[in-house]
Scaffold this active site. Structure first.
Site, PDB file in Angstrom:
ATOM      1  N   ASP A  59       1.498   8.843  32.816  1.00  0.00           N
ATOM      2  CA  ASP A  59       1.902   9.890  34.289  1.00  0.00           C
ATOM      3  C   ASP A  59       1.959  11.113  33.927  1.00  0.00           C
ATOM      4  OD1 ASP A  59       3.914  10.154  32.468  1.00  0.00           O
ATOM      5  OD2 ASP A  59       5.291  10.310  33.323  1.00  0.00           O
ATOM      6  N   TYR A  61       1.281  15.124  33.622  1.00  0.00           N
ATOM      7  CA  TYR A  61       1.938  16.381  33.082  1.00  0.00           C
ATOM      8  C   TYR A  61       3.092  17.105  33.608  1.00  0.00           C
ATOM      9  CZ  TYR A  61      -3.113  16.485  31.420  1.00  0.00           C
ATOM     10  OH  TYR A  61      -4.272  16.276  30.771  1.00  0.00           O
ATOM     11  N   PHE A  72      -5.573  13.991  33.652  1.00  0.00           N
ATOM     12  CA  PHE A  72      -5.656  14.298  33.144  1.00  0.00           C
ATOM     13  C   PHE A  72      -6.140  16.268  33.362  1.00  0.00           C
ATOM     14  CE2 PHE A  72      -7.108  10.574  31.223  1.00  0.00           C
ATOM     15  CZ  PHE A  72      -6.021  10.146  30.229  1.00  0.00           C
ATOM     16  N   HIS A 180      -7.254   6.121  22.995  1.00  0.00           N
ATOM     17  CA  HIS A 180      -6.944   7.444  24.048  1.00  0.00           C
ATOM     18  C   HIS A 180      -7.177   8.755  23.104  1.00  0.00           C
ATOM     19  CE1 HIS A 180      -4.369  10.139  26.462  1.00  0.00           C
ATOM     20  NE2 HIS A 180      -4.567   8.881  27.411  1.00  0.00           N
TER      21      HIS A 180
END
Length: 218
Positions: A59, A61, A72, A180
């Site tokens: 989701d 920031y 990102f 990740h």
């Protein structure tokens, strides 16, 4: 095919009226990111037929001046998020480019669909818009990319992203998987995974122009 065709098909098959009502209330009564006009920026910057690579995030920031609709990526004057910093570290180690801006619009314009699985979030509350309907929408987007395009590279970092493999026809697309890039898991196999060069290598083997991951002049 264009995104408008994709969205029309998805909204014909699924009812998102409850989600839209929820979001209308949230944007009216709470601070929600990204700004409304940026919710679909990933699609605005990367036309459907131009998608070469899909990078999946979770989701947006949830801090001020960060999210702007690309997974990102953060707005130009925002502080670097740790995951993006690690992505850039791997980028430099992998293909030698040093990026200074935390803004990834140039990747999007190169054909990299930077897709979060949930497209909105309440300020300061990670995952606050999980399970309101976004996952249904973005799962369908992934399926439409898989069904209607070919030789797309799906970069899946971390378990939530990797669970989306079931939506992808792996006989005609390429999957790159690793832990990740977050500080919690980057040293467990993200560093050294070379996703950028591997993605470009696959594209070139299939006669597709590789992505310029570097900033102009780097």
């Amino acid at each position: 095919m264009e995104w408008s065709d994709v969205f029309q098909k998805i909204t014909t098959e699924h009812d998102f009226s409850e989600m839209h009502h929820f979001l209308e209330n949230e944007y009216t009564t709470e601070t929600v990111y990204p700004d409304r006009e940026n919710i679909y920026q990933a699609f605005d910057l990367t036309p459907f037929e131009k998608v070469k690579i899909v990078i999946l995030g979770q989701d947006p920031y949830h801090g001020p001046n960060q999210a702007h609709g690309l997974a990102f990526s953060v707005q130009p004057n925002a502080k670097f998020p740790p995951s993006l910093r690690n992505m850039y570290k791997e980028l430099e180690d992998d293909i030698g480019c040093v990026r200074k801006s935390p803004h990834l619009q140039d990747w999007a314009r190169e054909g990299v669909l930077l897709l979060n699985t949930v497209l909105t979030v309440r300020q300061g509350q990670a995952h606050s818009h999980r399970n309101i309907g976004w996952e249904i929408f973005t799962d369908e987007v992934i399926k439409m990319v898989s069904e209607n395009l070919k030789n797309v590279v799906f970069i899946l970092w971390g378990k939530p992203a990797q669970q989306k493999v079931k939506l992808i026809d792996t006989s005609k697309h390429h999957i790159i998987k690793s832990p990740h890039p977050s500080p919690l898991s980057a040293y467990r196999g993200f560093f050294g995974s070379k996703p950028y060069s591997l993605a470009n290598s696959y594209l070139q083997k299939n006669g597709i122009e590789p992505v310029n991951w570097c900033e102009s002049g780097s």
